[in-house]
Design a protein around this motif. Structure first.
Motif, PDB file in Angstrom:
ATOM      1  N   LYS A   2     -35.526 -34.506  16.299  1.00 33.46           N
ATOM      2  CA  LYS A   2     -34.094 -34.449  16.534  1.00 33.46           C
ATOM      3  C   LYS A   2     -33.594 -35.727  17.171  1.00 33.46           C
ATOM      4  N   GLU A   3     -34.360 -36.246  18.155  1.00 27.97           N
ATOM      5  CA  GLU A   3     -33.959 -37.483  18.816  1.00 27.97           C
ATOM      6  C   GLU A   3     -33.980 -38.652  17.846  1.00 27.97           C
ATOM      7  N   THR A   4     -34.922 -38.640  16.898  1.00 28.08           N
ATOM      8  CA  THR A   4     -34.994 -39.712  15.905  1.00 28.08           C
ATOM      9  C   THR A   4     -33.735 -39.746  15.060  1.00 28.08           C
ATOM     10  N   TYR A   5     -33.268 -38.567  14.637  1.00 24.56           N
ATOM     11  CA  TYR A   5     -32.033 -38.511  13.854  1.00 24.56           C
ATOM     12  C   TYR A   5     -30.832 -38.994  14.665  1.00 24.56           C
ATOM     13  N   ILE A   6     -30.793 -38.607  15.930  1.00 24.39           N
ATOM     14  CA  ILE A   6     -29.683 -39.038  16.794  1.00 24.39           C
ATOM     15  C   ILE A   6     -29.705 -40.553  16.952  1.00 24.39           C
ATOM     16  N   LYS A   7     -30.905 -41.123  17.144  1.00 31.57           N
ATOM     17  CA  LYS A   7     -31.031 -42.579  17.273  1.00 31.57           C
ATOM     18  C   LYS A   7     -30.557 -43.271  15.998  1.00 31.57           C
ATOM     19  N   LEU A   8     -30.956 -42.720  14.842  1.00 32.37           N
ATOM     20  CA  LEU A   8     -30.570 -43.310  13.560  1.00 32.37           C
ATOM     21  C   LEU A   8     -29.054 -43.288  13.379  1.00 32.37           C
ATOM     22  N   ILE A   9     -28.457 -42.146  13.698  1.00 33.51           N
ATOM     23  CA  ILE A   9     -26.997 -42.024  13.583  1.00 33.51           C
ATOM     24  C   ILE A   9     -26.299 -43.005  14.520  1.00 33.51           C
ATOM     25  N   ALA A  10     -26.829 -43.113  15.746  1.00 31.02           N
ATOM     26  CA  ALA A  10     -26.234 -44.034  16.728  1.00 31.02           C
ATOM     27  C   ALA A  10     -26.330 -45.482  16.251  1.00 31.02           C
ATOM     28  N   LEU A  11     -27.463 -45.846  15.667  1.00 27.90           N
ATOM     29  CA  LEU A  11     -27.644 -47.219  15.173  1.00 27.90           C
ATOM     30  C   LEU A  11     -26.687 -47.516  14.019  1.00 27.90           C
ATOM     31  N   ILE A  12     -26.510 -46.528  13.135  1.00 28.74           N
ATOM     32  CA  ILE A  12     -25.561 -46.708  12.021  1.00 28.74           C
ATOM     33  C   ILE A  12     -24.142 -46.874  12.554  1.00 28.74           C
ATOM     34  N   LEU A  13     -23.794 -46.072  13.559  1.00 28.15           N
ATOM     35  CA  LEU A  13     -22.462 -46.189  14.171  1.00 28.15           C
ATOM     36  C   LEU A  13     -22.250 -47.572  14.791  1.00 28.15           C
ATOM     37  N   VAL A  14     -23.278 -48.075  15.466  1.00 30.48           N
ATOM     38  CA  VAL A  14     -23.181 -49.412  16.068  1.00 30.48           C
ATOM     39  C   VAL A  14     -22.911 -50.452  14.983  1.00 30.48           C
ATOM     40  N   ALA A 143     -28.294 -51.988  19.958  1.00 29.74           N
ATOM     41  CA  ALA A 143     -29.263 -51.393  19.048  1.00 29.74           C
ATOM     42  C   ALA A 143     -30.659 -51.356  19.670  1.00 29.74           C
ATOM     43  N   LEU A 144     -31.039 -52.419  20.367  1.00 35.49           N
ATOM     44  CA  LEU A 144     -32.350 -52.452  21.031  1.00 35.49           C
ATOM     45  C   LEU A 144     -32.439 -51.392  22.125  1.00 35.49           C
ATOM     46  N   VAL A 145     -31.369 -51.254  22.892  1.00 39.07           N
ATOM     47  CA  VAL A 145     -31.358 -50.243  23.959  1.00 39.07           C
ATOM     48  C   VAL A 145     -31.539 -48.853  23.375  1.00 39.07           C
ATOM     49  N   ILE A 146     -30.861 -48.576  22.270  1.00 39.56           N
ATOM     50  CA  ILE A 146     -30.966 -47.255  21.641  1.00 39.56           C
ATOM     51  C   ILE A 146     -32.350 -47.062  21.022  1.00 39.56           C
ATOM     52  N   GLY A 153     -31.291 -44.416  26.292  1.00 41.28           N
ATOM     53  CA  GLY A 153     -30.612 -45.645  25.904  1.00 41.28           C
ATOM     54  C   GLY A 153     -29.160 -45.401  25.542  1.00 41.28           C
ATOM     55  N   ILE A 154     -28.913 -44.321  24.805  1.00 39.04           N
ATOM     56  CA  ILE A 154     -27.537 -43.964  24.437  1.00 39.04           C
ATOM     57  C   ILE A 154     -26.724 -43.667  25.699  1.00 39.04           C
ATOM     58  N   LYS A 155     -27.331 -42.928  26.620  1.00 35.05           N
ATOM     59  CA  LYS A 155     -26.647 -42.644  27.888  1.00 35.05           C
ATOM     60  C   LYS A 155     -26.400 -43.924  28.680  1.00 35.05           C
ATOM     61  N   SER A 156     -27.323 -44.887  28.577  1.00 37.18           N
ATOM     62  CA  SER A 156     -27.152 -46.157  29.278  1.00 37.18           C
ATOM     63  C   SER A 156     -25.926 -46.907  28.771  1.00 37.18           C
TER      64      SER A 156
END
Length: 807
Positions: A2-14, A143-146, A153-156
């Motif tokens: 689940k966290e992997t999908y969230i990271k992927l979505i966050a990176l795409i958004l960035v 992107a690196l932080v995430i 990282g997202i919370k950061s």
């Protein structure tokens, strides 16, 4: 998963956000009507062709010769997008000359009068368009932080955004509305601390300990900064922005008449320290939590001891963080005392530089912030030990395998007496340094003339003060008269030591407070004494004598280090002293002599960093893995910095100080572009050391707590500490910069001093270089964390056969 999908979505958004913002930036244009009725259009243009010879009128737009370049530009934004215009890029033989090439993007201003077409309007070339590159660099950092930090990282990133909004949308408006800047800074820093810890660590015992430790450290910083500002007569007006004397412009502006400049300065010091104090508190609290997870049988005292060990290691790296961060941020400042200015000789000796308000304020900010960090460490360790260490072991039993652990034994009482003796010696040493400094002097005369000519800066004590005589003000628009007072002072050092001299001191209400030196009998001042060996010819008032107080403030820092860090704290102070000597006696002279600044800084700073690690922590798992982690992060970030320099067209000459050095120094060996890049890398090295040592130290404490942990579990625990730091590390860098530039933010928000477009101002070399410094430093920090965690966990396996493994 689940966290992997969230990271992927966050990176795409960035990535999407970067593309959208980039399109917006590249489409920037504005129009405004001038007083003469003409229209001033500001837009972006691309250089499509250049005539590199002297213009002879070949183009229909030119009828006079220009020594330089005739540039054809195609507009890429605004309603005239696609149109072509011409402009001159004259060369005048000064540092302001720049050679444009085809493909450069520039901001341009076109002045159109009624009936003019865009091609016939007067065109003025502005700044390079630097914001898109910096945007993608910021996107890379996010992107690196995430990617490395995951949900933390997202919370950061969210925490960083909230912190920035708090400063810009709450703190700055409240200061502009007349609220006390100091109280507002304390309030905003406290609120931001609570939000950051709760966002990164959730509602937990770790967060509570970190919050209370941070607030305790900030209170100490605020108190010391306030006292220092009063003792040192800091007005808050000795501030510049690029080539602009910002302090003077603000004093003259009716929009900032009621600003509390001194309070804004102290508020900036508090704000600048808040991120670093949060970082230290988070490191200690997170380490204690991971140690408890590694061995749930760890009790109260063992948890405190583990937290203090990590905290002491972090204190140990403050020496280099201070040296590298502050010198790297303004490396030209320490070059000034060693440079000859033609007939003027050494016009800016170190004594004069240190006693300037701007320099003294930076030193106060560094020292008070560091003391706040040190104080926060034991507060956090004690509270975290109480809250986490007393937790029932059953809460952590399923995390890692458990090993038995006994409570630590108390240190031999003889060490207490040794520490007491060291404190006495430190106090005596500080007083000796003060006495030597007080009776010293610095000459600005060249060595060839020093046998006959006297021109020196000397400290003096005011013995008597005559009745002030009213004299007409020097300002043609002033009100009231100036007061001319004659002081009788005793020279405390120099060629004419103990001589009594008379010096004129004018207090003019029509001058900015920075220019008035208000003294009373018993005060010490800095005088400029000119003459020959036979006698004094002229004595001028130069400034307050501030360095004495700074010496004692430094002494307080060393004492606090010794009290909290014990022998490791004393070794830290020793490392700090050695670093300062090496920088002043070796690094700076090599740069002044013309050696490549980048190479000199990288080699000598690396030697200083490694030597300090050895002095403070000796060579062991922690030192070795931290060194490799630092090298990895710094090398990658250095390549980014060097590449960015090529894309951003930096000259290194973006302030009045560098302009003075360029125009008046007799040395032609100084490459200011290299010096700028060297300063950025130097600052990066200092901050990378801090995070690397914290992660390496935490892994060591976790392994000591439970030697049965596997390599994977050690990496996981180290990364947990490192990702906890991500939120506070980013705050550290941003708050440090915004703290220094608080008055600049208020100038943008509350005055009309800057009339250009905000994007063009962001693209100035001054601000772009600072943004690059923050982003490159952040990227280096983020990369340092996983490298250090992995090497720390694998240290035994990789280096065990060499016999270098120590606990």
């Amino acid at each position: 998963m689940k966290e992997t999908y969230i990271k992927l979505i966050a990176l795409i958004l960035v990535l999407i956000i970067c593309f959208v913002v980039d399109a917006k930036l590249r489409g920037y244009s504005s129009e405004r009507k001038l007083e003469d009725g003409s229209i001033l259009i500001t837009c972006i243009a691309k250089v499509i062709s250049i005539d590199v010879s002297k213009a002879t009128g070949d183009s229909h737009s030119w009828s006079y010769p220009v020594d330089g370049q005739i540039v054809t530009l195609r507009l890429t934004s605004g309603k005239y997008k696609g149109k072509e215009v011409f402009s001159a890029n004259p060369f005048i033989g000064e540092y302001t000359d720049r050679v444009l090439i085809v493909g450069d993007y520039l901001y341009i201003n076109i002045n159109l009068k009624s009936g003019d077409s865009v091609s016939s309007g007067a065109v003025l070339i502005g700044e390079y368009v630097r914001t898109p590159f910096l945007l993608y660099l910021a996107g890379t950092f996010i992107a690196l932080v995430i990617a490395i930090g995951g949900m933390k990282g997202i919370k950061s990133i969210v925490s960083l955004a909230l912190s920035t909004v708090f400063i810009i949308a709450v703190l700055v408006p409240m200061c502009l509305q007349g609220y006390s800047p100091i109280l507002v800074a304390i309030l905003i820093s406290a609120i931001n601390t609570v939000l950051t810890f709760l966002l990164i660590g959730g509602v937990s015992k770790k967060s509570v300990a970190g919050i209370l430790g941070t607030i305790g450290g900030l209170f100490v910083t605020a108190l010391l900064a306030f006292i220092s500002s009063r003792v040192l007569h800091l007005t808050g007006q000795d501030v510049s922005f690029g080539f602009l004397d910002l302090g003077k412009r603000l004093w003259l502006s009716p929009q900032s008449t009621n600003w509390n400049f001194s309070g804004i300065l102290v508020a900036g010091m508090i704000l600048g320290a808040s991120g670093a104090v949060m970082d230290a508190s988070m490191a200690v609290a997170s380490a204690i939590e991971q140690v408890k997870k590694a061995n749930p049988k760890f009790g109260f005292w063992n948890c405190i001891k583990a937290g203090m060990n990590v905290g002491k290691d972090e204190m140990g790296m403050m020496a280099n963080t201070l040296i590298f961060a502050y010198i790297g941020a303004d490396i030209t400042l320490i070059l000034m005392p060693m440079i000859q200015f033609g007939e003027e000789g050494r016009a800016m000796p170190m004594t004069r530089v240190i006693n300037q308000e701007s320099t003294s304020a930076e030193i106060v900010q560094a020292i008070t912030g560091t003391i706040g960090i040190i104080i926060a460490i034991p507060i956090t360790a004690l509270i975290a030990g109480l809250l986490i260490g007393r937790t029932k072991s059953s809460e952590y039993e399923d995390v890692f395998p458990i090993t038995e652990q006994t409570e630590s034994k108390h240190r031999n009482p003889v060490f207490r007496y040794l520490i007491l003796i060291m404190l006495i010696l430190i106090s005596a040493g500080v007083h000796i340094v003060y006495s030597i400094s007080r009776s010293s002097s610095e000459s600005q005369v060249d060595k060839s003339e020093s046998s006959s000519v006297v021109s020196e800066y000397v400290r003096a004590k005011v013995m008597e003060k005559g009745e002030p005589i009213e004299t007409p003000t020097s300002s043609p628009y002033g009100f009231g008269n100036a007061e001319n007072e004659v002081l009788k002072a005793k020279l405390l050092g120099g060629t004419f030591k103990n001589a009594k001299v008379l010096v004129q001191n004018i207090i003019d209400p029509n001058r900015m407070p920075l220019a008035n030196i208000k003294v009373k009998v018993g005060d010490e001042v800095l005088l400029k004494v000119d003459g020959t060996k036979d006698g004094i010819e002229r004595v001028l008032m130069n400034n307050y004598s501030r360095d004495g107080f700074l010496i004692y403030l430094t002494g307080i820092l060393v004492i606090v280090l010794a009290l909290i860090g014990r022998f490791q704290g004393i070794r830290t102070a020793l490392a700090l002293a050695i670093s300062i000597v090496v920088v002043i006696q070796l690094l700076v002279p090599l740069i002044v002599k013309g050696y490549n600044a980048l190479l000199v800084v990288i080699v000598i700073s690396g030697i200083i960093a490694f030597s300090s690690l050895i002095i403070v922590t000796e060579f062991n798992r922690k030192t070795g893995s931290a060194t490799i982690g630092i090298l990895g992060g710094v090398i990658i970030a250095s390549f980014i910095i060097i590449y960015a320099d090529q894309k951003l067209h930096f000259t290194g000459i973006s302030s009045s100080r560098t302009a003075i050095l360029t125009q008046f120094t007799v040395s032609e060996k100084l490459d200011f572009r290299n010096i700028l890049m060297a300063g950025i890398i130097m600052g990066l090295l200092g901050t990378a050391m801090d995070s690397a040592v914290v992660v390496a130290s935490a892994v060591r404490e976790i392994k000591n707590a439970n030697p049965k942990l596997s390599t994977g579990q050690l990496i996981t625990a180290g990364m947990s500490v490192g990702t906890d730091l991500l939120g506070t590390i980013t705050n550290t860098l941003v708050f440090a910069y915004l703290g220094l530039r608080l008055i600049l933010l208020m100038t943008f928000a509350g005055t009309s001093i800057f009339t250009g477009g905000k994007l063009e101002i962001l693209s100035t070399e001054t601000i772009s270089a600072e943004i690059l410094r923050i982003l490159a430093g952040s990227i280096g920090l983020v990369l340092t964390i996983p490298i250090t965690a992995i090497i720390s966990a694998l240290w035994d396996k990789i280096f065990g056969f060499l016999g270098l493994v120590r606990s």
